[in-house]
Design an enzyme around this catalytic site. Structure first.
Site, PDB file in Angstrom:
ATOM      1  N   LYS A  74       0.948  -1.054   0.020  1.00 62.07           N
ATOM      2  CA  LYS A  74       0.072  -0.047   0.100  1.00 62.07           C
ATOM      3  C   LYS A  74       0.732   1.313  -0.076  1.00 62.07           C
ATOM      4  CE  LYS A  74      -4.228  -1.529   0.577  1.00 62.07           C
ATOM      5  NZ  LYS A  74      -5.681  -1.220  -0.105  1.00 62.07           N
ATOM      6  N   SER A  99      -8.730  -0.228   7.520  1.00 58.18           N
ATOM      7  CA  SER A  99      -8.344  -1.215   8.537  1.00 58.18           C
ATOM      8  C   SER A  99      -7.246  -1.459   8.997  1.00 58.18           C
ATOM      9  CB  SER A  99      -9.066  -2.655   8.292  1.00 58.18           C
ATOM     10  OG  SER A  99      -8.600  -3.455   7.182  1.00 58.18           O
ATOM     11  N   ASP A 235       4.831 -15.987 -17.762  1.00 57.43           N
ATOM     12  CA  ASP A 235       3.428 -16.182 -18.439  1.00 57.43           C
ATOM     13  C   ASP A 235       2.423 -15.932 -17.606  1.00 57.43           C
ATOM     14  OD1 ASP A 235       4.536 -18.462 -20.637  1.00 57.43           O
ATOM     15  OD2 ASP A 235       5.507 -18.904 -18.625  1.00 57.43           O
TER      16      ASP A 235
END
Length: 417
Positions: A74, A99, A235
């Site tokens: 974050k 939170s 991939d």
């Protein structure tokens, strides 16, 4: 800023002095487990009951965002959002609801920029995350766990202070900031495979198809696909899906590169709103769940949905059970010696236990298989919480540390991590 790879590159340039380039690690043990067919008993009661279990060949590359500043990815979005605010806006302070992980990230970014941060946290938030947020100098204001309670507190703070709202996930600045991890992951995997080709299923390289892009992200000409031979090219990448900022950012960063992008969610109590929304072609706006993956207790945001619902950007979303999440977490803790929170391992759980995904790898990867990037999104938990998660008596399994709501009810609605 438009949601395109060039914007993610600009975001990385803007925040790189404030974030860590987190490591990418591999594990031969986990690769072997992921490449071993599941026991037939594991498929009983599923749509694959009675079929031969898939036998994919998988090599995993773990992007360890648990080593990021504040212990989770974050920080990337928070620092990028603040880097795009004017001096006048910064002087008014910033406010958000979270939170825990975004709360800490915005608190750190605000302290770095010398501005005031107001963080609205539900009482369900873990004590360690509350303490960490306050430790970064933010003013924590508590609310109930419903979206209505939270929004009322946010509006009150803005009215009193004039602070600028920095959403936890549903904003282009956040999306682009989170997408920067994909740029790092690409380069790191390429360097790792150059140094040790045996890390890749494509140890002699492979042909990939790239799509020329307009600046708006659309194909210039679908007939002008570019074929290149590369080593160390992923991939696929699998990322946890809560509000969707990280998954939308990664999909934006990797669009047109030939790397497929997938999301992973918990299925407990309807936490798999992304998967269900894609099935119904409609975004689900409310999630009420106490999944052990507490960072993923929120519905996909509106802006993020425009990316995630685009099949050219995100090729699918898979969901896993609480037991599968905890099993994957135990594997990472005990075998890889990497400290993670439950939300971080949903992508690995998909690789290990989702038969639909494993069948996809087997079918499309063939004898070679796939190299897959796994985002370990964070490590903000405690030994006490982990001990409760792995308690043998299910009645004592910890789903929500601290108080649940102001009225004492065990409710968690649309909780942003």
């Amino acid at each position: 800023m438009p949601l395109e790879r060039e914007s993610v590159e600009a975001a990385h340039e803007a925040i790189k002095e404030h974030i860590h380039c987190t490591p990418v690690v591999t594990s031969r043990t986990v690769n072997e487990l992921a490449s071993t067919p599941q026991p037939s008993e594991a498929l009983v009661g599923t749509m694959y009951d009675g079929r031969n279990p898939a036998h994919p060949k998988i090599r995993l590359f773990f992007k360890c965002e648990n080593y990021q500043r504040i212990g989770a990815f974050k920080s990337r979005g928070a620092f990028h959002a603040l880097s795009r605010l004017s001096r006048e806006q910064l002087s008014r302070g910033v406010v958000t609801h979270s939170s825990g992980n975004h709360a800490q990230a915005l608190a750190l970014a605000a302290r770095t920029h010398g501005v005031k941060a107001y963080i609205v946290m539900p009482t369900i938030s873990t004590p360690s995350k509350i303490a960490a947020t306050e430790g970064y100098g933010a003013e924590v204001i508590f609310s109930g766990s419903t979206s209505q309670e939270r929004e009322a507190v946010i509006e009150d703070v803005i009215k009193k202070t004039g602070a600028i709202l920095v959403p936890p996930y549903d904003h282009p600045y956040i999306i682009l900031g989170q997408g920067t991890m994909a740029l790092e992951l690409e380069k790191q995997v390429e360097e790792l495979v150059k140094g040790d080709p045996s890390l890749s299923v494509h140890n002699t390289g492979r042909e990939i198809t790239k799509s020329p892009q307009h600046t708006n992200g659309s194909l210039e000409n679908p007939t002008l696909l570019r074929h290149e031979w590369q080593t160390g090219h992923l991939d696929a990448v699998i990322a946890p899906l809560g509000g969707g900022g990280m998954l939308a950012g990664i999909a934006t960063a990797l669009q047109g590169t030939g790397t497929r992008v997938f999301g992973a969610e918990p299925s407990f109590e309807g936490a798999d709103d992304g998967r269900r929304g894609l099935e119904s072609n409609q975004r689900i706006t409310t999630v009420k769940t106490l999944t052990v993956a507490d960072g993923l207790r929120t519905p996909v945001g509106e802006v993020n949905w425009t990316v995630i619902s685009d099949k050219s950007k995100v090729q699918g979303v898979f969901a896993v059970s609480e037991e599968q999440i905890l099993s994957a977490m135990r594997l990472v803790l005990e075998r890889m010696k990497v400290f993670v929170e439950p939300s971080a391992v949903v992508g690995l759980a998909v690789c290990l236990y989702d038969e639909g995904f494993r069948k996809l790898v087997e079918d499309e990867g063939g004898k070679e298989g796939w190299d897959i990037g796994i985002i370990l999104s964070g490590g903000n938990t405690t030994l006490e919480a982990i001990s409760k998660m792995f308690a043998t008596d299910d009645k004592h399994t910890e789903r929500a540390e601290a108080k649940v709501g102001k009225d004492g009810n065990r409710t968690a609605e649309n909780i942003a991590g």
